[in-house]
Design an enzyme around this catalytic site. Structure first.
Site, PDB file in Angstrom:
ATOM      1  N   THR A   1     136.841  19.195  27.901  1.00 30.74           N
ATOM      2  CA  THR A   1     137.228  18.834  29.278  1.00 30.74           C
ATOM      3  C   THR A   1     138.262  19.654  29.713  1.00 30.74           C
ATOM      4  O   THR A   1     139.229  19.724  29.021  1.00 30.74           O
ATOM      5  CB  THR A   1     137.223  17.142  29.290  1.00 30.74           C
ATOM      6  OG1 THR A   1     137.949  17.065  30.563  1.00 30.74           O
ATOM      7  CG2 THR A   1     138.163  16.709  28.198  1.00 30.74           C
ATOM      8  N   ASP A   2     138.559  19.504  31.192  1.00 32.94           N
ATOM      9  CA  ASP A   2     139.777  19.896  31.712  1.00 32.94           C
ATOM     10  C   ASP A   2     140.948  19.026  31.670  1.00 32.94           C
ATOM     11  O   ASP A   2     142.251  19.395  31.751  1.00 32.94           O
ATOM     12  CB  ASP A   2     139.693  20.240  33.178  1.00 32.94           C
ATOM     13  CG  ASP A   2     139.251  19.247  33.991  1.00 32.94           C
ATOM     14  OD1 ASP A   2     138.860  17.928  33.473  1.00 32.94           O
ATOM     15  OD2 ASP A   2     139.404  19.343  35.436  1.00 32.94           O
ATOM     16  N   GLU A   3     140.698  17.792  31.224  1.00 34.58           N
ATOM     17  CA  GLU A   3     141.428  16.737  30.996  1.00 34.58           C
ATOM     18  C   GLU A   3     142.656  16.968  30.083  1.00 34.58           C
ATOM     19  O   GLU A   3     143.618  16.312  29.879  1.00 34.58           O
ATOM     20  CB  GLU A   3     140.775  15.208  31.016  1.00 34.58           C
ATOM     21  CG  GLU A   3     140.091  15.002  31.976  1.00 34.58           C
ATOM     22  CD  GLU A   3     139.476  13.650  32.334  1.00 34.58           C
ATOM     23  OE1 GLU A   3     140.147  12.557  31.878  1.00 34.58           O
ATOM     24  OE2 GLU A   3     138.376  13.356  32.919  1.00 34.58           O
TER      25      GLU A   3
ATOM     26  N   TYR B   1     141.654   9.391  25.894  1.00 33.21           N
ATOM     27  CA  TYR B   1     140.377  10.064  26.009  1.00 33.21           C
ATOM     28  C   TYR B   1     140.937  11.483  25.960  1.00 33.21           C
ATOM     29  O   TYR B   1     140.130  12.399  24.672  1.00 33.21           O
ATOM     30  CB  TYR B   1     139.634   9.759  27.081  1.00 33.21           C
ATOM     31  CG  TYR B   1     138.685  10.766  27.337  1.00 33.21           C
ATOM     32  CD1 TYR B   1     137.474  11.185  26.713  1.00 33.21           C
ATOM     33  CD2 TYR B   1     138.765  11.608  28.662  1.00 33.21           C
ATOM     34  CE1 TYR B   1     136.574  12.155  27.112  1.00 33.21           C
ATOM     35  CE2 TYR B   1     137.819  12.693  28.775  1.00 33.21           C
ATOM     36  CZ  TYR B   1     136.612  12.816  27.859  1.00 33.21           C
ATOM     37  OH  TYR B   1     135.967  13.957  28.286  1.00 33.21           O
TER      38      TYR B   1
ATOM     39  N   LYS C   1     140.108  14.417  22.765  1.00 38.16           N
ATOM     40  CA  LYS C   1     139.565  15.408  23.066  1.00 38.16           C
ATOM     41  C   LYS C   1     140.486  16.639  22.770  1.00 38.16           C
ATOM     42  O   LYS C   1     139.926  17.851  22.001  1.00 38.16           O
ATOM     43  CB  LYS C   1     138.945  15.756  24.466  1.00 38.16           C
ATOM     44  CG  LYS C   1     137.815  14.650  24.810  1.00 38.16           C
ATOM     45  CD  LYS C   1     136.445  15.130  24.179  1.00 38.16           C
ATOM     46  CE  LYS C   1     135.687  16.298  24.507  1.00 38.16           C
ATOM     47  NZ  LYS C   1     134.424  16.332  23.873  1.00 38.16           N
TER      48      LYS C   1
HETATM   49  P1  NAD Z   1     128.195  10.367  27.964  1.00 42.49           P
HETATM   50  O1  NAD Z   1     129.371   9.090  27.560  1.00 42.49           O
HETATM   51  O2  NAD Z   1     127.245  10.533  29.164  1.00 42.49           O
HETATM   52  O3  NAD Z   1     127.198  10.693  26.765  1.00 42.49           O
HETATM   53  C1  NAD Z   1     127.849  10.658  25.277  1.00 42.49           C
HETATM   54  C2  NAD Z   1     126.636  10.672  24.457  1.00 42.49           C
HETATM   55  O4  NAD Z   1     127.098  10.743  23.187  1.00 42.49           O
HETATM   56  C3  NAD Z   1     125.957   9.487  24.333  1.00 42.49           C
HETATM   57  O5  NAD Z   1     124.670   9.841  24.206  1.00 42.49           O
HETATM   58  C4  NAD Z   1     126.116   8.680  23.148  1.00 42.49           C
HETATM   59  O6  NAD Z   1     125.256   7.898  22.535  1.00 42.49           O
HETATM   60  C5  NAD Z   1     126.592   9.879  22.353  1.00 42.49           C
HETATM   61  N1  NAD Z   1     127.544   9.319  21.242  1.00 42.49           N
HETATM   62  C6  NAD Z   1     128.529   8.594  21.520  1.00 42.49           C
HETATM   63  N2  NAD Z   1     129.105   8.606  20.136  1.00 42.49           N
HETATM   64  C7  NAD Z   1     128.417   9.059  19.293  1.00 42.49           C
HETATM   65  C8  NAD Z   1     128.704   9.068  17.874  1.00 42.49           C
HETATM   66  N3  NAD Z   1     129.550   8.662  17.231  1.00 42.49           N
HETATM   67  N4  NAD Z   1     127.612   9.806  17.440  1.00 42.49           N
HETATM   68  C9  NAD Z   1     126.423  10.240  18.062  1.00 42.49           C
HETATM   69  N5  NAD Z   1     126.461  10.175  19.281  1.00 42.49           N
HETATM   70  C10 NAD Z   1     127.340   9.617  20.000  1.00 42.49           C
HETATM   71  O7  NAD Z   1     129.170  11.822  28.099  1.00 42.49           O
HETATM   72  P2  NAD Z   1     129.099  13.034  28.933  1.00 42.49           P
HETATM   73  O8  NAD Z   1     129.761  12.864  30.290  1.00 42.49           O
HETATM   74  O9  NAD Z   1     127.535  13.471  28.938  1.00 42.49           O
HETATM   75  O10 NAD Z   1     129.872  14.245  28.208  1.00 42.49           O
HETATM   76  C11 NAD Z   1     129.458  15.036  27.130  1.00 42.49           C
HETATM   77  C12 NAD Z   1     130.464  15.634  26.777  1.00 42.49           C
HETATM   78  O11 NAD Z   1     131.002  16.695  27.838  1.00 42.49           O
HETATM   79  C13 NAD Z   1     131.813  15.067  26.320  1.00 42.49           C
HETATM   80  O12 NAD Z   1     132.097  15.666  24.827  1.00 42.49           O
HETATM   81  C14 NAD Z   1     132.651  14.926  27.176  1.00 42.49           C
HETATM   82  O13 NAD Z   1     133.937  15.029  26.610  1.00 42.49           O
HETATM   83  C15 NAD Z   1     132.407  16.327  27.845  1.00 42.49           C
HETATM   84  N6  NAD Z   1     132.905  16.583  29.246  1.00 42.49           N
HETATM   85  C16 NAD Z   1     132.328  15.572  30.148  1.00 42.49           C
HETATM   86  C17 NAD Z   1     132.619  15.601  31.464  1.00 42.49           C
HETATM   87  C18 NAD Z   1     132.094  14.658  32.691  1.00 42.49           C
HETATM   88  O14 NAD Z   1     132.435  14.645  33.731  1.00 42.49           O
HETATM   89  N7  NAD Z   1     131.253  13.774  32.278  1.00 42.49           N
HETATM   90  C19 NAD Z   1     133.155  16.928  32.000  1.00 42.49           C
HETATM   91  C20 NAD Z   1     133.819  17.693  30.988  1.00 42.49           C
HETATM   92  C21 NAD Z   1     133.548  17.674  29.619  1.00 42.49           C
HETATM   93  P1  TYD Z   2     136.161   8.966  36.510  1.00 45.27           P
HETATM   94  O1  TYD Z   2     134.704   9.043  37.110  1.00 45.27           O
HETATM   95  O2  TYD Z   2     136.370   7.741  35.720  1.00 45.27           O
HETATM   96  O3  TYD Z   2     136.502  10.355  35.840  1.00 45.27           O
HETATM   97  P2  TYD Z   2     137.871  10.840  34.949  1.00 45.27           P
HETATM   98  O4  TYD Z   2     138.682   9.591  35.076  1.00 45.27           O
HETATM   99  O5  TYD Z   2     137.642  11.348  33.814  1.00 45.27           O
HETATM  100  O6  TYD Z   2     138.376  11.823  36.249  1.00 45.27           O
HETATM  101  O7  TYD Z   2     137.057   8.608  37.762  1.00 45.27           O
HETATM  102  C1  TYD Z   2     137.167   9.990  38.719  1.00 45.27           C
HETATM  103  C2  TYD Z   2     138.390   9.226  39.340  1.00 45.27           C
HETATM  104  O8  TYD Z   2     137.979   8.309  40.260  1.00 45.27           O
HETATM  105  C3  TYD Z   2     139.504   9.081  38.964  1.00 45.27           C
HETATM  106  O9  TYD Z   2     140.902   9.534  39.672  1.00 45.27           O
HETATM  107  C4  TYD Z   2     139.540   7.607  38.797  1.00 45.27           C
HETATM  108  C5  TYD Z   2     139.049   7.036  39.923  1.00 45.27           C
HETATM  109  N1  TYD Z   2     138.224   5.893  40.021  1.00 45.27           N
HETATM  110  C6  TYD Z   2     138.507   4.877  40.695  1.00 45.27           C
HETATM  111  O10 TYD Z   2     139.144   4.991  41.709  1.00 45.27           O
HETATM  112  N2  TYD Z   2     137.717   3.607  40.826  1.00 45.27           N
HETATM  113  C7  TYD Z   2     136.645   3.410  39.848  1.00 45.27           C
HETATM  114  O11 TYD Z   2     136.221   2.201  39.532  1.00 45.27           O
HETATM  115  C8  TYD Z   2     136.551   4.582  38.872  1.00 45.27           C
HETATM  116  C9  TYD Z   2     135.856   4.177  37.605  1.00 45.27           C
HETATM  117  C10 TYD Z   2     137.286   5.819  38.879  1.00 45.27           C
END
Ligand code: NAD
Ligand code: TYD
Length: 351
Positions: free
Chosen positions: A131-133, A156, A160
């Site tokens: 992630t960019d975070e 988080y 990561k």
């Molecule tokens: P998500 O939370 O929707 O899905 C995570 C999946 O991992 C789920 O299916 C869960 O069952 C599985 N999982 C969790 N713990 C596990 C374990 N101990 N063993 C096996 N499986 C397990 O997450 P996402 O949003 O799809 O993100 C996927 C990846 O991409 C992550 O690594 C996240 O850090 C990265 N990422 C997410 C975003 C975003 O905006 N969602 C952006 C950049 C990077």
């Molecule tokens: P989120 O979707 O949790 O992603 P991330 O924290 O990984 O960027 O949140 C996106 C933005 O929205 C973040 O600035 C937090 C804000 N947010 C709210 O204002 N209210 C909410 O209930 C949630 C879940 C997020």
């Protein structure tokens, strides 16, 4: 590479990656390994579950013994690692769960991969999705590049960041053939309704308050999930070993502006009078350690691999909203039980 392991394929982004790989690469066998936590759902990949080149494995990446035995049994040649605990708010309540899955789980996969292939890494690849975070927060100006120093602010992003460091260290120390990407906020179908966009879509449908943290001026870069899956496919097949690529949407929004746009589209889609959903906006207590702004410079992946997003935010958001409106059964099925407990606790709902 014939045998490809995708971890976290029952989650949001993973399900799009699994679907893309199963459909586009019939000559490869795709193994989807997932523990099916609250965020994992086999419904997310139901359409491909009977494909001959697909196998689901229920396993927890924190279980080193099980992971080792699966690598020995199946001899995965390529790994795309997406399994993670992924929600910042949950990480604030239970940081250790993030260390276990995101750090220890990644270590187990790295160790299993290394011990299987250490004598011959040729045509093998470990792809770590991040992630960019990890870069922390930006002020009003600037963009994250691949050389921006890591400076994570939430449990988080710290977990990561730690996993990213181990991947790189394994590259330097053991010659691990890795690629790594850091992507901005995704949105789209199958997004779990604890994150901003799907949570607010669900709450608008149900006429519930829209809890905006702080003053709503926090800024995120948003990318349609299918465009992320395309980028992942490209990096896996064409990226250079030991390289990092930033992936982003060239699409920055302050939360409050995004929420207002969402409200106006939802009003139209639901046949409600303009301005109805905006009335649900409720400013609530801020998230501790809330990063002000994320923005990605995705020039490297654009220049080297020719990737750029294919949809505008307006197009992607409309497709996302349409998907949620026509998949309300999915939404209902993931918002019962444990979700209700989480929601009431996170948003101080007393009744
Ligand atoms: P998500 O939370 O929707 O899905 C995570 C999946 O991992 C789920 O299916 C869960 O069952 C599985 N999982 C969790 N713990 C596990 C374990 N101990 N063993 C096996 N499986 C397990 O997450 P996402 O949003 O799809 O993100 C996927 C990846 O991409 C992550 O690594 C996240 O850090 C990265 N990422 C997410 C975003 C975003 O905006 N969602 C952006 C950049 C990077
Ligand atoms: P989120 O979707 O949790 O992603 P991330 O924290 O990984 O960027 O949140 C996106 C933005 O929205 C973040 O600035 C937090 C804000 N947010 C709210 O204002 N209210 C909410 O209930 C949630 C879940 C997020």
């Amino acid at each position: 590479m014939k045998k490809i392991l995708i971890t976290g394929g029952a989650g949001f982004i993973g399900s799009h990656v699994v679907r893309r790989f199963v459909k586009n690469y019939p000559d490869k066998h795709i193994y989807n390994l997932d523990a099916l936590t609250y965020a994992g759902n086999l419904e997310n990949i139901k359409d491909i579950e009977n494909e001959p080149n697909y196998t689901f494995i229920k396993a927890d990446i924190t279980d080193a013994e099980h992971i080792n035995s699966l690598f020995e049994e199946h001899r995965f040649e390529g790994v795309l690692h997406l399994a993670a605990e992924s929600h910042v708010d949950r990480s604030i309540k239970d940081p250790l769960a993030f260390v276990k899955t995101n750090v220890m789980g990644t270590m187990n996969l790295l160790n299993a991969f290394i011990s299987l292939w250490k004598d011959n890494f040729t045509d093998r690849r470990f792809y770590h999705i991040s992630t960019d975070e990890v870069y922390g927060t930006l002020g009003a100006e600037g963009l994250f590049t691949e050389t921006t120093p890591y400076n994570p602010n939430s449990p988080y992003s710290a977990s990561k960041a730690a996993s990213d460091h181990f991947v790189r260290a394994y590259g330097e120390t053991y010659g691990l053939p890795y690629v790594l990407t850091n992507c901005s906020n995704n949105y789209g179908p199958y997004h779990f309704p604890e994150k901003l966009i799907p949570l607010f879509i669900n709450n608008i449908i149900n006429n519930k308050p829209l809890p905006v943290y702080g003053d709503g001026k926090y800024t995120r870069d948003w990318l349609f999930v299918e465009d992320h899956a395309v980028a992942i496919d490209l990096v896996f097949h064409k990226g250079k070993n030991h390289e990092t690529y930033n992936i982003g949407g060239f699409n920055e929004w302050q939360n409050i502006d995004l929420v207002k746009l969402l409200c106006s589209i939802m009003d139209k889609k639901l046949g409600r009078e303009a301005g109805t959903s905006e009335k649900l906006i409720t400013y609530v207590k801020d998230r501790p350690g809330h990063d002000l702004r994320y923005a990605i410079d995705a020039a490297k992946i654009n220049k080297e691999l020719g990737w750029k997003p294919s949809v505008t935010f307006e197009q992607g958001l409309e497709r996302t909203i349409d998907w949620f409106l026509s998949n309300q059964e999915w939404l209902n099925s993931v918002t019962t039980g444990e979700y209700q407990k989480y929601y009431n606790n996170q948003y101080d709902v007393t009744k």
